[in-house]
Design a protein around this motif. Structure first.
Motif, PDB file in Angstrom:
ATOM      1  N   GLN A 231       0.826  -1.200   0.000  1.00  0.00           N
ATOM      2  CA  GLN A 231       0.000   0.000   0.000  1.00  0.00           C
ATOM      3  C   GLN A 231       0.862   1.253   0.000  1.00  0.00           C
ATOM      4  O   GLN A 231       0.560   2.240  -0.687  1.00  0.00           O
TER       5      GLN A 231
ATOM      6  N   HIS B  79       0.977   4.510  -2.560  1.00  0.00           N
ATOM      7  CA  HIS B  79       0.475   5.778  -2.018  1.00  0.00           C
ATOM      8  C   HIS B  79       1.062   6.990  -2.740  1.00  0.00           C
ATOM      9  O   HIS B  79       2.246   7.037  -3.047  1.00  0.00           O
TER      10      HIS B  79
ATOM     11  N   PRO C 138      -6.432   3.232  -3.015  1.00  0.00           N
ATOM     12  CA  PRO C 138      -5.880   2.233  -2.094  1.00  0.00           C
ATOM     13  C   PRO C 138      -6.695   0.944  -2.087  1.00  0.00           C
ATOM     14  O   PRO C 138      -7.839   0.913  -2.549  1.00  0.00           O
ATOM     15  N   TYR C 139      -6.075  -0.106  -1.573  1.00  0.00           N
ATOM     16  CA  TYR C 139      -6.753  -1.398  -1.483  1.00  0.00           C
ATOM     17  C   TYR C 139      -7.801  -1.338  -0.368  1.00  0.00           C
ATOM     18  O   TYR C 139      -7.452  -1.208   0.812  1.00  0.00           O
TER      19      TYR C 139
ATOM     20  N   GLY D 253      -0.154  -1.048  -7.180  1.00  0.00           N
ATOM     21  CA  GLY D 253       0.850  -1.712  -6.369  1.00  0.00           C
ATOM     22  C   GLY D 253       1.819  -2.552  -7.163  1.00  0.00           C
ATOM     23  O   GLY D 253       2.638  -3.249  -6.614  1.00  0.00           O
TER      24      GLY D 253
END
Length: 528
Positions: free
Chosen positions: A49, A53, A176-177, A239
């Motif tokens: 993550q 970012h 984001p996940y 990612g």
């Protein structure tokens, strides 16, 4: 996989209880030393993550209009709320979410239309036919009259599609996940790639609208949607996992195919042909998959091994466990040696993936895969003898989890090479369209493309020789000889073109006896 199963089956006889050594934090063992979880070991999913970012305002972030268009999808309320907070999205700003082109409601609407028009009464046959229509409208110019239910779908989803085009034009994309925002103990294997799945859905919808606009002679609007599809592909790899990169290539190639359809149309103007070429030239060509292997895939393997052998962070899901897990937990092994085993093999993989010369990389990747397989066979053979050292047992465990997650290196390299070649072919096709728009005909040879159109004409990636090109009465053939490095008569890998001619139905193709072909003009496939 058979070797892997044999090794797992041998574990109970290999393991005996000895004091466990503490796991060292180092480049050679855990690979990363931060961020750490509560047990003092790396949180690999959180590291993924952090790689993804980006600091930006909501106005800069393409993920904001993207999720405004897509809505909550398969995320639960908590996941979507956390995602929204992270990127600065408000629920009030969400339009009617995009209904996926392949949604059951669309399939059912097409089925009912087909039944009403007397195509069939067999439900299974009608559903299959409806799915074929959904695929057909993504690759062939069509009007609302061709498939009325999908014309209605298109009209209802215009606001969401416009937001997707807006999202594609933003300079950044950070999504984001979602499940990791809610649960920081998620494993790398369990990371949910909602953004990648959503972009695939968005790409299909955009291509359907592009082909509809092409049929209505709005070629600028059609290219805007194709270009948005390509740009969304660029936004996929948050990612840098292999699954994300493969999705990235899939989405971009849909846009490349759309470009070829538009370049085939006699109405394409010199201005639009030049715009398509300029846009394609700006598309990043190669993909650094060595970084994918070096980080995400390596950490997936390390994370999986540590969770299965120590139960840290809740271990893995129950579906992932087998009868050997308890034995591994109590094993007389040094997990530092197991981690080193995995890292040493990933070091070899990464070095191989960085070889620039394609032929040398293919040879080395094949050799490396054979080496790993032989290593596994020798390990399983020696393991049968019993009385093994702690070092050997530790290496066995490292090998088991390495083999479980190890990507097929040669196949991966082949996929990236194929994608790069397809982009190069599409760029040249656009350059040829510019030439025709300016001269009234296609050139006899690629060398006639002036530097003002295409400064450098790429060679065939597979031979380093000039690409195959043939001017024809109303178009051209352009192709790479592909992996076997032999001219197979312009019989395309995807089965749509055989011996240089379009086929009404896809043909079964032997990958080892095929080329990568662009044939202009593109002949639309008949309606299902």
């Amino acid at each position: 996989m058979s070797t892997l199963l044999l090794l797992i089956g041998l574990l109970p006889s290999l393991l005996c209880e000895l004091p466990a050594k503490p796991i060292e934090l180092s480049k050679e063992t855990t690979f990363i030393i931060e961020p750490l979880a509560g047990d003092g070991l790396p949180n690999y999913a959180l590291a993924m993550q952090e790689f993804a970012h980006k600091e930006m305002t909501p106005e800069q972030n393409g993920a904001v209009p993207f999720w405004q268009a897509m809505g909550q999808g398969e995320m639960d309320d908590e996941q979507f709320d956390r995602l929204s907070d992270e990127i600065g999205l408000t629920r009030e700003s969400i339009v009617k979410p995009l209904t996926p082109l392949e949604d059951k409601s669309n399939i059912q609407a097409v089925v009912e239309w087909l039944r009403d028009t007397g195509r069939s009464s067999d439900v299974e046959e009608l559903e299959k036919l409806a799915e074929e229509y959904v695929a057909w409208v993504q690759a062939n110019p069509w009007t609302d009259r061709d498939v009325p239910p999908l014309g209605k779908w298109l009209a209802e989803n215009e606001p969401a599609l416009d937001l997707l085009v807006e999202a594609s034009g933003k300079p950044e994309f950070y999504s984001p996940y979602p499940n990791l925002l809610v649960d920081r103990t998620v494993s790398v294997l369990d990371i949910q790639l909602q953004h990648a799945t959503g972009i695939r859905i968005a790409a299909r919808a955009l291509m359907a609208r592009a082909m509809n606009l092409a049929a209505e002679n709005d070629l600028e609007g059609a290219w805007a949607d194709c270009r948005a599809c390509i740009a969304l592909g660029e936004h996929v790899p948050s990612g840098h996992m292999i699954a994300e990169q493969l999705m990235r290539m899939h989405v971009r190639e849909k846009g490349f195919s759309g470009a070829c359809v538009l370049l085939s149309l006699p109405e394409v103007s010199p201005k639009l042909a030049r715009q398509i070429l300029d846009n394609l030239v700006k598309v990043e060509c190669s993909i650094d998959f060595s970084a994918v292997l070096n980080n995400a895939e390596r950490m997936m393997s390390l994370d999986y091994m540590l969770r299965m052998t120590t139960g840290r962070l809740g271990g893995m899901t129950s579906e992932e466990k087998d009868e050997s897990v308890d034995k591994i937990v109590k094993a007389g092994v040094d997990l530092n040696l197991s981690l080193r085993w995995i890292n040493e093999r990933y070091d070899k993989i990464v070095l191989t993936s960085r070889i620039q010369d394609r032929k040398k990389r293919v040879v080395q990747s094949t050799k490396l895969e054979q080496e790993f397989e032989q290593e596994a066979k020798e390990t399983s053979s020696i393991a049968k003898l019993g009385g093994l050292s702690q070092t050997f047992r530790s290496n066995v465990i490292g090998e088991i989890f390495f083999l479980y997650t190890f990507p097929a290196l040669k196949d991966l390299c082949d996929s990236f090479d194929q994608h790069e070649q397809y982009l190069m072919l599409t760029r040249i096709a656009a350059a040829l369209a510019v030439y025709k728009a300016e001269h009234g005909h296609y050139p006899d040879k690629l060398a006639e493309l002036s530097r003002s159109i295409l400064p450098e004409i790429p060679k065939d990636l597979y031979t380093e020789e000039p690409l195959q090109y043939e001017r024809q009465e109303n178009g051209f053939l352009l192709y790479s000889v592909f992996e076997n490095e032999a001219d197979d008569g312009a019989s395309d890998l995807y089965g749509q073109i055989r011996n240089g001619e379009w086929q009404s139905n896809h043909q079964e193709v032997d990958r080892e006896k095929s080329d990568l072909v662009i044939r202009i003009p593109v002949v639309p496939q008949p309606k299902p």
